[in-house]
Design a protein around this motif. Structure first.
Motif, PDB file in Angstrom:
ATOM      1  N   PHE A 260      10.679  11.989  20.657  1.00  0.00           N
ATOM      2  CA  PHE A 260      11.468  12.535  19.423  1.00  0.00           C
ATOM      3  C   PHE A 260      11.295  11.842  18.232  1.00  0.00           C
ATOM      4  CE2 PHE A 260      13.965  13.209  23.621  1.00  0.00           C
ATOM      5  CZ  PHE A 260      14.086  14.346  23.597  1.00  0.00           C
ATOM      6  N   HIS A 261      10.431  10.877  18.281  1.00  0.00           N
ATOM      7  CA  HIS A 261      10.079  10.290  16.973  1.00  0.00           C
ATOM      8  C   HIS A 261       8.715  10.673  16.512  1.00  0.00           C
ATOM      9  CE1 HIS A 261      10.623   6.165  14.953  1.00  0.00           C
ATOM     10  NE2 HIS A 261       9.508   6.492  14.428  1.00  0.00           N
ATOM     11  N   LEU A 262       8.974  11.447  15.157  1.00  0.00           N
ATOM     12  CA  LEU A 262       7.752  11.985  14.475  1.00  0.00           C
ATOM     13  C   LEU A 262       6.775  10.859  13.868  1.00  0.00           C
ATOM     14  CD1 LEU A 262       8.958  15.057  12.808  1.00  0.00           C
ATOM     15  CD2 LEU A 262       7.510  15.024  14.451  1.00  0.00           C
ATOM     16  N   PRO A 263       5.504  10.836  13.995  1.00  0.00           N
ATOM     17  CA  PRO A 263       4.680  10.004  13.242  1.00  0.00           C
ATOM     18  C   PRO A 263       4.720  10.191  11.852  1.00  0.00           C
ATOM     19  CG  PRO A 263       3.141  11.371  14.397  1.00  0.00           C
ATOM     20  CD  PRO A 263       4.855  11.848  14.895  1.00  0.00           C
ATOM     21  N   TYR A 264       4.531   9.126  10.972  1.00  0.00           N
ATOM     22  CA  TYR A 264       4.427   9.320   9.565  1.00  0.00           C
ATOM     23  C   TYR A 264       3.313  10.140   9.167  1.00  0.00           C
ATOM     24  CZ  TYR A 264       3.790   7.927   4.615  1.00  0.00           C
ATOM     25  OH  TYR A 264       3.324   8.000   3.348  1.00  0.00           O
ATOM     26  N   ARG A 265       3.620  11.110   8.204  1.00  0.00           N
ATOM     27  CA  ARG A 265       2.687  12.187   7.643  1.00  0.00           C
ATOM     28  C   ARG A 265       2.561  12.061   6.190  1.00  0.00           C
ATOM     29  NH1 ARG A 265       4.495  15.654  11.853  1.00  0.00           N
ATOM     30  NH2 ARG A 265       3.061  15.546  13.845  1.00  0.00           N
ATOM     31  N   GLY A 266       2.915  11.147   5.630  1.00  0.00           N
ATOM     32  CA  GLY A 266       2.809  10.901   4.264  1.00  0.00           C
ATOM     33  C   GLY A 266       1.368  10.578   3.750  1.00  0.00           C
ATOM     34  N   PRO A 267       1.251  10.580   2.480  1.00  0.00           N
ATOM     35  CA  PRO A 267       0.003  10.041   1.878  1.00  0.00           C
ATOM     36  C   PRO A 267      -0.338   8.652   2.225  1.00  0.00           C
ATOM     37  CG  PRO A 267       1.642  10.035   0.030  1.00  0.00           C
ATOM     38  CD  PRO A 267       2.365  10.598   1.437  1.00  0.00           C
ATOM     39  N   GLU A 268      -1.643   8.383   2.451  1.00  0.00           N
ATOM     40  CA  GLU A 268      -1.861   7.147   2.790  1.00  0.00           C
ATOM     41  C   GLU A 268      -1.824   6.044   1.618  1.00  0.00           C
ATOM     42  OE1 GLU A 268      -6.205   6.303   4.549  1.00  0.00           O
ATOM     43  OE2 GLU A 268      -5.617   8.222   5.536  1.00  0.00           O
ATOM     44  N   ARG A 269      -1.895   6.338   0.442  1.00  0.00           N
ATOM     45  CA  ARG A 269      -1.914   5.425  -0.726  1.00  0.00           C
ATOM     46  C   ARG A 269      -0.973   6.202  -1.633  1.00  0.00           C
ATOM     47  NH1 ARG A 269      -7.781   4.722  -2.921  1.00  0.00           N
ATOM     48  NH2 ARG A 269      -7.861   2.940  -1.335  1.00  0.00           N
ATOM     49  N   LYS A 270      -0.379   5.309  -2.715  1.00  0.00           N
ATOM     50  CA  LYS A 270       0.128   6.073  -3.805  1.00  0.00           C
ATOM     51  C   LYS A 270      -0.347   5.046  -4.701  1.00  0.00           C
ATOM     52  CE  LYS A 270       4.407   8.138  -2.701  1.00  0.00           C
ATOM     53  NZ  LYS A 270       5.701   8.115  -3.130  1.00  0.00           N
ATOM     54  N   VAL A 271      -0.308   5.444  -6.202  1.00  0.00           N
ATOM     55  CA  VAL A 271      -0.861   4.895  -7.200  1.00  0.00           C
ATOM     56  C   VAL A 271       0.072   4.373  -8.397  1.00  0.00           C
ATOM     57  CG1 VAL A 271      -2.896   5.272  -8.887  1.00  0.00           C
ATOM     58  CG2 VAL A 271      -3.054   6.043  -6.747  1.00  0.00           C
ATOM     59  N   GLN A 272      -0.077   3.429  -8.889  1.00  0.00           N
ATOM     60  CA  GLN A 272       0.788   3.256  -9.992  1.00  0.00           C
ATOM     61  C   GLN A 272      -0.017   3.018 -11.209  1.00  0.00           C
ATOM     62  OE1 GLN A 272       3.157  -0.462 -10.526  1.00  0.00           O
ATOM     63  NE2 GLN A 272       4.459   0.715 -11.591  1.00  0.00           N
ATOM     64  N   CYS A 273       0.073   3.852 -12.504  1.00  0.00           N
ATOM     65  CA  CYS A 273      -0.520   3.773 -13.648  1.00  0.00           C
ATOM     66  C   CYS A 273      -0.175   2.204 -14.152  1.00  0.00           C
ATOM     67  CB  CYS A 273      -0.314   4.634 -14.727  1.00  0.00           C
ATOM     68  SG  CYS A 273      -0.926   4.394 -16.182  1.00  0.00           S
ATOM     69  N   ALA A 274      -1.168   1.513 -14.425  1.00  0.00           N
ATOM     70  CA  ALA A 274      -0.975   0.048 -15.050  1.00  0.00           C
ATOM     71  C   ALA A 274      -0.702   0.037 -16.534  1.00  0.00           C
ATOM     72  CB  ALA A 274      -1.945  -0.935 -14.648  1.00  0.00           C
ATOM     73  N   VAL A 275      -0.843   1.132 -17.265  1.00  0.00           N
ATOM     74  CA  VAL A 275      -0.336   1.184 -18.483  1.00  0.00           C
ATOM     75  C   VAL A 275       1.100   1.739 -18.796  1.00  0.00           C
ATOM     76  CG1 VAL A 275      -1.118   2.367 -20.532  1.00  0.00           C
ATOM     77  CG2 VAL A 275      -2.958   1.540 -19.260  1.00  0.00           C
ATOM     78  N   CYS A 276       1.458   2.944 -18.223  1.00  0.00           N
ATOM     79  CA  CYS A 276       2.824   3.344 -18.370  1.00  0.00           C
ATOM     80  C   CYS A 276       3.781   2.979 -17.285  1.00  0.00           C
ATOM     81  CB  CYS A 276       2.794   4.836 -18.949  1.00  0.00           C
ATOM     82  SG  CYS A 276       2.289   6.000 -17.489  1.00  0.00           S
ATOM     83  N   GLY A 277       3.207   2.752 -16.157  1.00  0.00           N
ATOM     84  CA  GLY A 277       4.159   2.490 -14.964  1.00  0.00           C
ATOM     85  C   GLY A 277       4.341   3.705 -14.173  1.00  0.00           C
ATOM     86  N   LEU A 278       3.836   4.511 -14.329  1.00  0.00           N
ATOM     87  CA  LEU A 278       4.313   6.066 -13.301  1.00  0.00           C
ATOM     88  C   LEU A 278       3.691   5.778 -12.053  1.00  0.00           C
ATOM     89  CD1 LEU A 278       4.832   9.172 -13.256  1.00  0.00           C
ATOM     90  CD2 LEU A 278       2.432   9.475 -13.259  1.00  0.00           C
ATOM     91  N   ILE A 279       4.288   6.025 -10.885  1.00  0.00           N
ATOM     92  CA  ILE A 279       3.848   6.031  -9.497  1.00  0.00           C
ATOM     93  C   ILE A 279       3.895   7.521  -8.939  1.00  0.00           C
ATOM     94  CG2 ILE A 279       4.484   5.088  -7.507  1.00  0.00           C
ATOM     95  CD1 ILE A 279       5.988   2.596  -8.453  1.00  0.00           C
ATOM     96  N   ASP A 280       3.069   7.908  -8.433  1.00  0.00           N
ATOM     97  CA  ASP A 280       2.800   9.263  -7.743  1.00  0.00           C
ATOM     98  C   ASP A 280       1.829   9.021  -6.726  1.00  0.00           C
ATOM     99  OD1 ASP A 280       3.214  11.688  -7.310  1.00  0.00           O
ATOM    100  OD2 ASP A 280       3.126  12.283  -9.554  1.00  0.00           O
ATOM    101  N   GLU A 281       1.721   9.992  -6.096  1.00  0.00           N
ATOM    102  CA  GLU A 281       0.531  10.167  -5.166  1.00  0.00           C
ATOM    103  C   GLU A 281      -0.735  10.399  -5.686  1.00  0.00           C
ATOM    104  OE1 GLU A 281       1.470  13.194  -2.363  1.00  0.00           O
ATOM    105  OE2 GLU A 281       3.425  12.859  -2.153  1.00  0.00           O
ATOM    106  N   GLU A 282      -1.578   9.800  -4.834  1.00  0.00           N
ATOM    107  CA  GLU A 282      -2.987   9.698  -5.418  1.00  0.00           C
ATOM    108  C   GLU A 282      -3.634  11.059  -5.851  1.00  0.00           C
ATOM    109  OE1 GLU A 282      -6.000   8.849  -2.285  1.00  0.00           O
ATOM    110  OE2 GLU A 282      -7.053   7.493  -3.497  1.00  0.00           O
ATOM    111  N   GLN A 283      -3.343  12.029  -5.115  1.00  0.00           N
ATOM    112  CA  GLN A 283      -3.825  13.416  -5.522  1.00  0.00           C
ATOM    113  C   GLN A 283      -3.496  13.647  -7.016  1.00  0.00           C
ATOM    114  OE1 GLN A 283      -5.759  15.962  -4.527  1.00  0.00           O
ATOM    115  NE2 GLN A 283      -6.268  14.334  -2.884  1.00  0.00           N
TER     116      GLN A 283
END
Ligand SMILES: [Zn+2]
Length: 85
Positions: free
Chosen positions: A48-71
């Motif tokens: 009954f336990h679904l495995p994680y299916r999210g992105p492998e990696r997230k990215v933060q812009c080190a200039v403005c601080g935005l965090i979003d998916e790598e895509q």
């Protein structure tokens, strides 16, 4: 294969990023206390336990601080390159 990034928010940063590895930890919790009562090994989840299916990696812009998916960063870089031609 690597792809160039461009920040979709500030649109100028193409070089400075914080790469954030997503490391899922499958656990079973006590519903009342939140205490972890079981940690699952890789591939040993119960039915009954679904495995994680999210992105492998997230990215933060080190200039403005935005965090979003790598895509989002890759898509923005592709878009910028297309408009250059
Ligand atoms: Zn940015």
């Amino acid at each position: 294969m690597t792809s160039p990034y461009c920040c979709p928010n500030c649109k100028t940063n193409k070089t400075r990023f914080n790469l954030i590895a997503q490391v899922p930890q499958a656990v079973k919790m006590d519903p009342n206390t939140g205490e972890i009562v079981k940690e699952y090994e890789d591939g040993m989840l119960d039915p009954f336990h679904l495995p994680y299916r999210g992105p492998e990696r997230k990215v933060q812009c080190a200039v403005c601080g935005l965090i979003d998916e790598e895509q989002a960063f890759i898509k923005r870089a592709e878009y910028m390159n297309k408009n250059k031609l």
